[in-house]
Enzyme design. Structure first.
Site, PDB file in Angstrom:
ATOM      1  N   GLU A 240      42.525 -18.922 -25.739  1.00 42.62           N
ATOM      2  CA  GLU A 240      42.001 -20.048 -26.529  1.00 42.62           C
ATOM      3  C   GLU A 240      42.222 -21.398 -25.856  1.00 42.62           C
ATOM      4  O   GLU A 240      41.372 -22.288 -25.953  1.00 42.62           O
ATOM      5  CB  GLU A 240      42.630 -20.062 -27.935  1.00 42.62           C
ATOM      6  CG  GLU A 240      42.036 -19.037 -28.881  1.00 42.62           C
ATOM      7  CD  GLU A 240      42.536 -17.625 -28.637  1.00 42.62           C
ATOM      8  OE1 GLU A 240      43.469 -17.447 -27.820  1.00 42.62           O
ATOM      9  OE2 GLU A 240      42.008 -16.688 -29.258  1.00 42.62           O
TER      10      GLU A 240
ATOM     11  N   HIS B 220      46.247 -14.039 -40.115  1.00 43.95           N
ATOM     12  CA  HIS B 220      44.824 -14.371 -40.031  1.00 43.95           C
ATOM     13  C   HIS B 220      44.285 -14.916 -41.349  1.00 43.95           C
ATOM     14  O   HIS B 220      43.110 -14.754 -41.640  1.00 43.95           O
ATOM     15  CB  HIS B 220      44.020 -13.135 -39.612  1.00 43.95           C
ATOM     16  CG  HIS B 220      44.489 -12.510 -38.337  1.00 43.95           C
ATOM     17  ND1 HIS B 220      44.411 -13.157 -37.121  1.00 43.95           N
ATOM     18  CD2 HIS B 220      45.090 -11.318 -38.079  1.00 43.95           C
ATOM     19  CE1 HIS B 220      44.920 -12.385 -36.178  1.00 43.95           C
ATOM     20  NE2 HIS B 220      45.350 -11.262 -36.735  1.00 43.95           N
TER      21      HIS B 220
END
Lengths: 397, 78, 327
Positions: C60, C129
């Site tokens: 990322e 998440h």
């Protein structure tokens, strides 16, 4: 530069409304001058200043502000004029690095909440706009947790449209609102009974010598120079408090602080209900005629709603005298943060033993309610005995 | 002082002591102190006002004679 | 008018952006061949080719850094971060570069980067998440933070974000992807400056965003049956925050309940409450209150997850307590 602040006129006062300035910016003021009038539940109070210098930056009128708010600045000798902000800013800059301590916010908050009506900010503002006295809303809240909310204010107005809306404008309103005063008394006395562990003592005093002395004094004088028994009681208490200063002062921050002088608050019942106990300053140092004058003036001004700030801020103990038509005895409730209240009942003839013989004597019941965190009954008994002794020798008072 | 003058004086003095008092509602023989809720300071102020207004010296031992309107009239108009 | 899913609205927005501007491209993990973790970019690789729909390694910080570089070089990148928890790995690029460069260069460099992220809980994706980090990002000057809650905003906010010279983060709530809504074809653009009143009411303002919007609208329906008219404010943009719309609503209703799926402490809901207290204290007729997520990592078990997140019943109960405590 020094700040002139909204004074605290008793533990039950949180805010005051400045309604009149008696000075102009640039006027010279000296220690003890009455410079402003503040409206409180005890009437319109003449506020004294305890600074010498030139006053400036006068706060606007007709705003309800918390105790401690800066109302003006005073430039003391040697200082030059400076803008208003300069009076505040340097102090903030110079403040030492704060010491961070863990403090429980609870006690402080509960103390601050005493006497404060639970009302939403919007409702408070609406009430002010409509001139609805907050006291009239107490106990009528239908909001969360019983808080007064907007609909309660509107309901109060529709209930009493004429009464609820008070006159507005900046005219100084002398006198006081009984409902507001009742609420303040409720708050102060409620706090007292919650926080102060009272103990009570009573005693009987032979008032014969004092009565005789008074009659002789008054017989020689026109009415305006005569004394009331109350003056002897006041002076006798002041005398006794000199010997027992533990009863003359304040319980603050977990400890006792003796007052700087003997400033008994003299309980004055107000016509139409309520009472106020303004200070008679330095009662121990005044002669009986001086005390009589002071008391007459104080009662008159208390009832007119025209006391001075120091008279409300300074009382170091409360004295309550029921008078000739009152009950036989009284057990008082201490006015926090004071630590004692002395009460006198009605003088009345009673059988009494004098020198082993039964006699009829004018008897006076005296009581002490005192804060057990500061003193014990043994000392309280000595204080009462001291008052009784002083009254046996009225010529020395 | 005639009786009307005495009553006018009483009214004037009391107006300064107990502004809300209504003398018309007080009986002639009623104790003023009870009827108008006067304490000893109020009563002393009444005596001072009556004495100064009438020019009559009022001895302390005579106070009980001035507890009623009738008494005050009798005392001051004598 | 046509009925469309939120996911489809997001896809249409990206397709329209790619068609409108050759500088625009998409990159992210599994956005190409797989069609996106939540299926948003499905079919776009076939339509636009691998130059403009680029699958990236699972890195990322690298993806975001490449996005910053591309934006600096004059492109209009749309970066997808699979879920916002992964954006923590890219935080250095987002905060230290994307958000700062315009300021550090005295305005010489703009970073017209758009980063889309999935956010929120409610689909049993457990503690790692299910975050709602949009409130965190709203803390950072130099960023714009968008939280589309309707198909219209999902369809049109992207164009406005790409047109903005600042880096813009778009948080798409994972529960909303399957939600359907009416899309008005007559609307061709939306602003990314203002909150919107989604339902008018007189008794209480429910201030919310994202997936808490449908919950607040459902709560408002239920409150209406009890005679309480709730106004529902959709914030739409968390930075810069449109306090004026919130304050104006509170001036009408005098009560304010903030509903935020983020954790309560230090949250955007706290910021909104502070602004209302600051600017509209004297309008308040009841305490400022919040319904937020329980301060725990979001649980996996369905019943525990439901208990941790704001629900319609929580909102109804809190609103009722503020409006008519007796009832």
């Amino acid at each position: 530069m020094a700040d002139f602040l909204m004074p605290s006129l008793g533990a039950d006062m949180e805010t005051g409304k400045l309604v009149q300035w008696l000075v102009k910016p640039g006027d010279r003021v000296k220690f003890g001058d009455v410079v402003a009038v503040v409206e409180t539940h005890k009437g319109a109070i003449d506020v004294e200043i305890f600074l010498d210098g030139v006053i400036d930056n006068l706060a606007p009128l007709d705003q309800e502000v918390p105790v401690g708010t800066v109302l003006a600045t005073v430039r003391q000798s040697g200082e030059t004029a400076a803008p208003a902000v300069a009076a505040v800013a340097p102090a903030a800059v110079a403040a030492p690095v704060p010491v961070i301590t863990e403090v429980s916010a609870e006690p402080a908050r509960s103390a601050a909440n005493v006497g404060r009506i639970r009302i939403s900010p919007a409702a408070r503002q609406r009430a002010q706009q409509l001139g609805v006295e907050l006291a009239a809303l107490a106990g009528r809240g239908t909001g969360e947790g019983g808080a007064v909310c907007l609909r309660d204010v509107e309901a109060a107005v529709s209930r009493h449209p004429a009464e609820a809306t008070a006159a507005t404008g900046s005219d100084v309103h002398r006198g006081f609102d009984p409902a507001q005063m009742r609420q303040a008394i409720a708050a102060a006395m409620g706090r007292s009974k919650r926080e102060i562990p009272h103990y009570y003592l009573t005693d009987s005093i032979d008032f014969g010598a004092a009565a005789q002395w008074l009659a002789a004094w008054n017989a020689e004088r026109p009415p305006e120079q005569r004394l009331l028994p109350a003056v002897l009681l006041l002076k006798a208490c002041a005398r006794a408090l000199l010997a027992y200063p533990q009863f003359n002062g304040f319980y603050e921050d977990g400890g006792f602080r003796a007052a700087a002088g003997i400033h008994p608050g003299w309980a004055v019942s107000l016509r139409g209900g309520g009472l106020v106990a303004p200070a008679i300053h330095d009662a121990d140092r005044q002669t009986l005629p001086q005390l009589m004058t002071a008391m007459r003036d104080l009662v008159q001004r208390a009832r007119a709603g025209s006391l001075r700030s120091s008279e409300l801020a300074d009382p170091s103990i409360t004295l309550t005298n029921l008078g000739e038509r009152g009950a036989e005895s009284v057990l008082g409730v201490i006015y926090p943060p004071q630590v004692a209240i002395i009460g006198f009942g009605r003088v009345q003839p009673r059988p009494w033993v004098v020198d082993g013989q039964l006699a009829v004597r004018p008897l006076l019941n005296v009581s002490l309610a005192a804060d057990h965190r500061v003193t014990d009954g043994h000392l309280g008994g000595q204080l009462l005995a001291g008052i009784g002794d002083a009254l046996q020798h009225p010529d020395t008072l | 002082m005639d009786k009307d003058e005495v009553m006018a004086l009483v009214g004037k003095v009391l107006a300064g002591i107990a502004p809300e008092a209504d003398l018309a509602g007080v009986g002639d023989d009623e104790d003023l102190r009870a009827a108008l809720d006067l304490d000893s300071m109020d009563f002393l102020n009444l005596i001072i006002g009556l004495s100064q207004g009438s020019g009559v010296a009022i001895a302390e031992k005579d106070y009980p004679r001035l507890f009623t309107l009738q008494g005050i009239r009798d005392y001051l108009s004598a | 008018m046509s009925t469309i899913t939120y996911r489809e609205a997001c896809r249409q927005a990206i397709r329209a952006a790619l068609q409108a501007d050759p500088r625009c491209f998409v990159m992210g993990e599994d956005v190409g061949r797989y069609g996106g973790c939540y299926g948003v970019t499905k079919g776009l690789l076939e339509e636009f080719g691998p130059q403009r729909i680029r699958d990236t390694p699972l890195a990322e910080n690298g993806i975001a850094g490449a996005g910053v570089g591309a934006a600096l070089a004059g492109l209009r990148p749309i970066v997808e971060i699979m879920t916002c928890n992964f954006s923590l790995l890219a935080l250095d690029q987002i905060m230290n570069n994307a958000a700062s460069l315009a300021h550090m260069s005295g305005g010489q460099f703009a970073v017209p980067l758009v980063i889309r992220m999935a956010t929120g809980g409610g689909r049993q994706l457990a503690a790692q998440h299910s975050h709602s980090l949009e409130g965190w990002y709203a803390h950072i000057p130099g960023l714009k933070v968008l939280v589309p809650a309707t198909v219209e905003d999902a369809r049109h906010m992207l164009a406005a974000a790409l047109a903005d010279p600042n880096p813009v983060l778009i948080f798409e709530h994972i529960v909303l992807y399957n939600a359907e809504g009416e899309l008005d074809e007559a609307v061709s653009a939306v602003d990314i400056e203002h909150a919107k009143v989604r339902r008018s009411g007189t008794d209480i303002s429910l201030v919310t965003y994202g997936n808490s919007l449908p919950k607040c609208l459902a709560a408002a329906d239920e409150l209406a049956t009890a005679g309480i008219q709730a106004e529902v404010i959709d914030l739409r943009v968390l930075r810069p925050l449109d306090s004026a719309t919130v304050i104006a609503s509170v001036r009408r209703t005098h009560r304010c309940l903030i509903v935020d799926e983020g954790w309560r402490s230090g949250s955007i809901s706290a910021e909104i409450a502070a602004r209302v207290a600051d600017e509209a204290l004297y309008e308040l007729d009841a305490p400022l209150r919040r319904v937020c997520s329980a301060e725990v990592p979001v649980p996996y078990a369905a019943h525990m997850e439901a208990a941790a997140l704001p629900q319609v019943a929580d909102i109804v109960a809190a609103a009722r307590a503020l409006v008519s405590p007796a009832g």
